[in-house]
Design a protein around this motif. Structure first.
Motif, PDB file in Angstrom:
ATOM      1  N   ASP A 170       0.823  -1.211   0.000  1.00 26.08           N
ATOM      2  CA  ASP A 170       0.000   0.000   0.000  1.00 26.08           C
ATOM      3  C   ASP A 170       0.855   1.259   0.000  1.00 26.08           C
ATOM      4  O   ASP A 170       0.395   2.324   0.345  1.00 26.08           O
ATOM      5  CB  ASP A 170      -0.936   0.035   1.214  1.00 26.08           C
ATOM      6  CG  ASP A 170      -2.218  -0.741   0.969  1.00 26.08           C
ATOM      7  OD1 ASP A 170      -3.027  -0.801   1.888  1.00 26.08           O
ATOM      8  OD2 ASP A 170      -2.397  -1.264  -0.134  1.00 26.08           O
ATOM      9  N   LEU A 171       2.117   1.114  -0.346  1.00 25.57           N
ATOM     10  CA  LEU A 171       2.999   2.282  -0.338  1.00 25.57           C
ATOM     11  C   LEU A 171       2.709   3.213  -1.506  1.00 25.57           C
ATOM     12  O   LEU A 171       3.169   4.353  -1.515  1.00 25.57           O
ATOM     13  CB  LEU A 171       4.462   1.836  -0.429  1.00 25.57           C
ATOM     14  CG  LEU A 171       5.074   1.249   0.842  1.00 25.57           C
ATOM     15  CD1 LEU A 171       6.480   0.776   0.558  1.00 25.57           C
ATOM     16  CD2 LEU A 171       5.079   2.281   1.943  1.00 25.57           C
TER      17      LEU A 171
ATOM     18  N   THR B 169      -1.431   3.859   5.636  1.00 28.55           N
ATOM     19  CA  THR B 169      -0.146   4.327   5.106  1.00 28.55           C
ATOM     20  C   THR B 169       0.778   4.837   6.203  1.00 28.55           C
ATOM     21  O   THR B 169       1.860   5.343   5.908  1.00 28.55           O
ATOM     22  CB  THR B 169      -0.382   5.445   4.077  1.00 28.55           C
ATOM     23  OG1 THR B 169      -0.925   6.594   4.748  1.00 28.55           O
ATOM     24  CG2 THR B 169      -1.347   4.994   2.997  1.00 28.55           C
ATOM     25  N   HIS B 170       0.360   4.726   7.472  1.00 29.56           N
ATOM     26  CA  HIS B 170       1.167   5.240   8.581  1.00 29.56           C
ATOM     27  C   HIS B 170       1.291   4.178   9.668  1.00 29.56           C
ATOM     28  O   HIS B 170       0.568   4.207  10.666  1.00 29.56           O
ATOM     29  CB  HIS B 170       0.525   6.502   9.160  1.00 29.56           C
ATOM     30  CG  HIS B 170       0.504   7.660   8.218  1.00 29.56           C
ATOM     31  ND1 HIS B 170       1.541   8.569   8.118  1.00 29.56           N
ATOM     32  CD2 HIS B 170      -0.427   8.044   7.304  1.00 29.56           C
ATOM     33  CE1 HIS B 170       1.242   9.473   7.199  1.00 29.56           C
ATOM     34  NE2 HIS B 170       0.060   9.175   6.694  1.00 29.56           N
TER      35      HIS B 170
ATOM     36  N   SER C 281      -0.303   4.143  -2.782  1.00 26.36           N
ATOM     37  CA  SER C 281      -1.581   4.845  -2.813  1.00 26.36           C
ATOM     38  C   SER C 281      -1.311   6.344  -2.844  1.00 26.36           C
ATOM     39  O   SER C 281      -0.222   6.798  -2.470  1.00 26.36           O
ATOM     40  CB  SER C 281      -2.398   4.499  -1.568  1.00 26.36           C
ATOM     41  OG  SER C 281      -1.759   4.996  -0.412  1.00 26.36           O
TER      42      SER C 281
ATOM     43  N   GLN D 205      -2.315   8.630  -0.877  1.00 25.44           N
ATOM     44  CA  GLN D 205      -1.988   9.139   0.449  1.00 25.44           C
ATOM     45  C   GLN D 205      -0.532   8.863   0.799  1.00 25.44           C
ATOM     46  O   GLN D 205       0.160   9.695   1.379  1.00 25.44           O
ATOM     47  CB  GLN D 205      -2.898   8.500   1.509  1.00 25.44           C
ATOM     48  CG  GLN D 205      -4.363   8.859   1.359  1.00 25.44           C
ATOM     49  CD  GLN D 205      -5.109   7.810   0.563  1.00 25.44           C
ATOM     50  OE1 GLN D 205      -4.514   7.119  -0.256  1.00 25.44           O
ATOM     51  NE2 GLN D 205      -6.411   7.720   0.790  1.00 25.44           N
ATOM     52  N   ALA D 206      -0.061   7.658   0.438  1.00 27.02           N
ATOM     53  CA  ALA D 206       1.312   7.311   0.764  1.00 27.02           C
ATOM     54  C   ALA D 206       2.296   8.188   0.000  1.00 27.02           C
ATOM     55  O   ALA D 206       3.297   8.644   0.552  1.00 27.02           O
ATOM     56  CB  ALA D 206       1.567   5.844   0.455  1.00 27.02           C
TER      57      ALA D 206
ATOM     58  N   TRP E 250       9.858   5.799   5.751  1.00 22.43           N
ATOM     59  CA  TRP E 250       9.536   4.774   4.759  1.00 22.43           C
ATOM     60  C   TRP E 250      10.738   3.958   4.267  1.00 22.43           C
ATOM     61  O   TRP E 250      10.559   2.941   3.603  1.00 22.43           O
ATOM     62  CB  TRP E 250       8.898   5.438   3.532  1.00 22.43           C
ATOM     63  CG  TRP E 250       7.654   6.187   3.870  1.00 22.43           C
ATOM     64  CD1 TRP E 250       7.528   7.520   4.135  1.00 22.43           C
ATOM     65  CD2 TRP E 250       6.354   5.632   4.023  1.00 22.43           C
ATOM     66  NE1 TRP E 250       6.240   7.833   4.431  1.00 22.43           N
ATOM     67  CE2 TRP E 250       5.486   6.700   4.364  1.00 22.43           C
ATOM     68  CE3 TRP E 250       5.830   4.344   3.883  1.00 22.43           C
ATOM     69  CZ2 TRP E 250       4.142   6.509   4.587  1.00 22.43           C
ATOM     70  CZ3 TRP E 250       4.493   4.158   4.105  1.00 22.43           C
ATOM     71  CH2 TRP E 250       3.657   5.233   4.457  1.00 22.43           C
TER      72      TRP E 250
ATOM     73  N   SER F 231       2.599  11.351   1.629  1.00 25.51           N
ATOM     74  CA  SER F 231       3.355  11.227   2.865  1.00 25.51           C
ATOM     75  C   SER F 231       4.854  11.155   2.590  1.00 25.51           C
ATOM     76  O   SER F 231       5.663  11.518   3.434  1.00 25.51           O
ATOM     77  CB  SER F 231       2.914   9.983   3.636  1.00 25.51           C
ATOM     78  OG  SER F 231       1.553  10.077   3.991  1.00 25.51           O
TER      79      SER F 231
ATOM     80  N   GLU G  77      -6.316   6.219   5.077  1.00 27.00           N
ATOM     81  CA  GLU G  77      -5.114   7.021   5.333  1.00 27.00           C
ATOM     82  C   GLU G  77      -4.266   6.384   6.430  1.00 27.00           C
ATOM     83  O   GLU G  77      -3.036   6.398   6.368  1.00 27.00           O
ATOM     84  CB  GLU G  77      -5.499   8.446   5.732  1.00 27.00           C
ATOM     85  CG  GLU G  77      -4.282   9.342   5.969  1.00 27.00           C
ATOM     86  CD  GLU G  77      -4.644  10.817   6.114  1.00 27.00           C
ATOM     87  OE1 GLU G  77      -3.763  11.591   6.510  1.00 27.00           O
ATOM     88  OE2 GLU G  77      -5.807  11.166   5.823  1.00 27.00           O
TER      89      GLU G  77
END
Length: 509
Positions: free
Chosen positions: A302-303, A477-478, A305, A307-308, A359, A311, A474
């Motif tokens: 999911d890195l 991604t965290h 997406s 949102q990622a 990341w 980020s 969201e």
């Protein structure tokens, strides 16, 4: 009797085993007050407790009393104490009884009750609405009326199919008691407390303002409980959605990480359940542990997406184009990445990198062929729906209830989650797992009157609100946002989204 500035003093009276102590437990939100048992004569002495406002100010004094057992005998004895040419009023007749030898003998229990009623502002006469109306009840009310205090009949166990509320109201009206209130101490209506206070305000004009203040305060307390409850659920969902466990493609490692993911999620859910029970002042025995049927895990990073990528701090520009070119090379070297994933990964490397600390380890693990396991969307929805169902059940549960909340309420939620994950269902997310695991929960037995549906509430939703799903997307991604993850860390954005999710869950209730 109290003055207008003192707490209002109430005696809780009635025949034996009608639920007097149960009423106090529910009003006080205290499972431990007194002793409750399905046998007569459980309460033998007068006990008292205070009902406090949110600020801690005493508003009501509630006095639990022994059950009346021989009102007819007391009335006959009173006739013997009064000479034929005397016409004393009710309180004077009761005073003579209390000074008689039998006050410490045959009628000791009844005299304790009557002495308490003489000293308070009003009496709540608790009735088991399942019982038939008998002469003994009329004798009790006649005896209590002689104390000269307002009497408010409280009809208990009104949700039982055996309750005959109409017969009781008719009998009470014949005795001049037209103001009554329905208050089932096991499953009270959401406005049960408000109705009781409204009736008391009509009877106690001197204390009407204080009773209305208490009514408002209790409403604010309920609102605060709901807000705290949805905050607890939002924190649970955040921890579960952000949870990511690195894993190699080796079958043994995958199996071990799967068990670890489920264990962490189940334990975190149980912590939330205990926190909800504590907030509603119920014991852990109220809701025994029911394992979540976790059969949904997601594999991948999911890195990539949107949102990622945001980020990552990647700035669109020349670096991004260079990275796209580098992606073609990386694709040949990584073997396990799709072309699209490798291209975006190359873009990140070639772009302006601002998120290496957050990341870098994950990307290097992916390049090495490792994967990450996360909780599936369908399981997250099931997790949230279970907690919402529990809150609804606690909202409608009296603190006198002795049976635990059974599986049937949770089975409804499992069935709803299964329906939402079926092909063609609204929303997104993978299937929640094997049918056998879900069917096992759906077949769990339980009583038919535990949940809020008895109050006419709507059926539980099949999925969490869309606003919650957006936050969960969201959160994925965290990984550092998960308190049960590998490297939890504080982040103002996490707190902001928890508050946002809690508000959406509050509106869903």
């Amino acid at each position: 009797m109290s003055d207008a500035l003192s707490p209002i003093d109430l005696a809780v009276v009635g025949h034996t085993n009608t639920g007097k102590t149960s009423l106090l437990r529910t009003l006080l939100r205290d499972e431990s007050f007194g002793e409750v048992a399905n046998q007569p004569g459980t309460t033998r002495h007068v006990e008292s407790a205070q009902l406090l406002s949110e600020s801690g100010k005493p508003m009501l004094v509630l006095r639990d009393t022994p059950g009346l057992e021989d009102a007819m005998g007391v009335l006959d004895y009173l006739d013997q104490l009064i000479a034929p040419n005397e016409r004393p009023d009710g309180p004077e007749r009761i005073d003579r009884l209390l000074k008689s030898p039998e006050a410490m003998g045959r009628f000791e229990q009844e005299c304790r009750v009557l002495a308490t009623v003489l000293a308070v502002d009003a009496a709540l006469y608790v009735i088991d609405a399942r019982d038939p109306v008998l002469p003994k009840h009329r004798d009790e009310l006649t005896l209590l009326a002689a104390c000269g205090r307002p009497i408010l009949p409280v009809l208990n166990f009104t949700r039982s199919r055996d309750a005959d509320i109409g017969a009781w109201r008719e009998a009470l009206a014949r005795l001049g008691l037209h103001a009554t209130v329905d208050f089932d101490t096991v499953a009270p209506a959401l406005d049960g407390e408000s109705q009781l206070l409204d009736r008391l305000a009509l009877m106690l004009d001197q204390h009407a303002a204080a009773l209305m203040t208490l009514r408002t305060d209790l409403g604010q307390q309920r609102l605060k409980r709901l807000q705290d409850a949805t905050r607890l659920i939002a924190e649970l969902l955040m921890d579960a959605a952000a949870l990511r466990l690195p894993c190699s493609p080796e079958p043994a490692d995958m199996a071990a990480i799967t068990l670890g993911l489920r264990r962490r999620t189940r334990e975190r859910e149980q912590d939330c359940v205990y926190a909800l029970l504590k907030r509603y002042r119920f014991s852990k025995a109220t809701f025994p542990h029911h394992p979540l049927p976790l059969e949904g895990e997601r594999w991948g990073m999911d890195l990539f997406s949107p949102q990622a990528l945001r980020s990552f701090g990647i700035q669109v520009g020349k670096g991004l184009a260079t990275g796209a070119m580098a992606g073609a090379t990386l694709d040949m070297l990584t073997g396990g990445l799709s072309l699209g994933a490798a291209t975006l990964l190359g873009a990140a490397i070639g772009g302006v990198w601002q998120g290496a600390n957050q990341w870098g380890k994950r990307l290097m693990g992916r390049l090495a062929g490792n994967m990450e396991m996360t909780v599936d969307d369908a399981v997250l929805h099931l997790l949230g729906l279970r907690q919402l169902a529990l809150v609804r059940a606690l909202e409608c549960r009296g603190h006198a209830a002795m049976r635990p909340i059974e599986d049937d309420l949770m089975a409804q939620v499992v069935a709803a989650a299964e329906a939402s994950a079926a092909p063609g269902a609204a929303g997104t997310g993978a299937a929640a797992g094997p049918d056998a695991a879900l069917a096992a929960d759906k077949q769990a037995p339980g009583p038919a009157s535990s949940g809020p549906a008895a109050d006419g509430a709507a059926e539980p939703p099949h999925r969490l609100p869309a606003a919650v799903q957006a936050v969960l997307d969201e959160a994925r991604t965290h990984p550092s946002w998960s308190a049960i993850g590998e490297e939890p860390a504080t982040d103002p954005r996490r707190e902001q989204l928890i508050a946002q999710m809690a508000q959406a869950l509050f509106l869903a209730l």
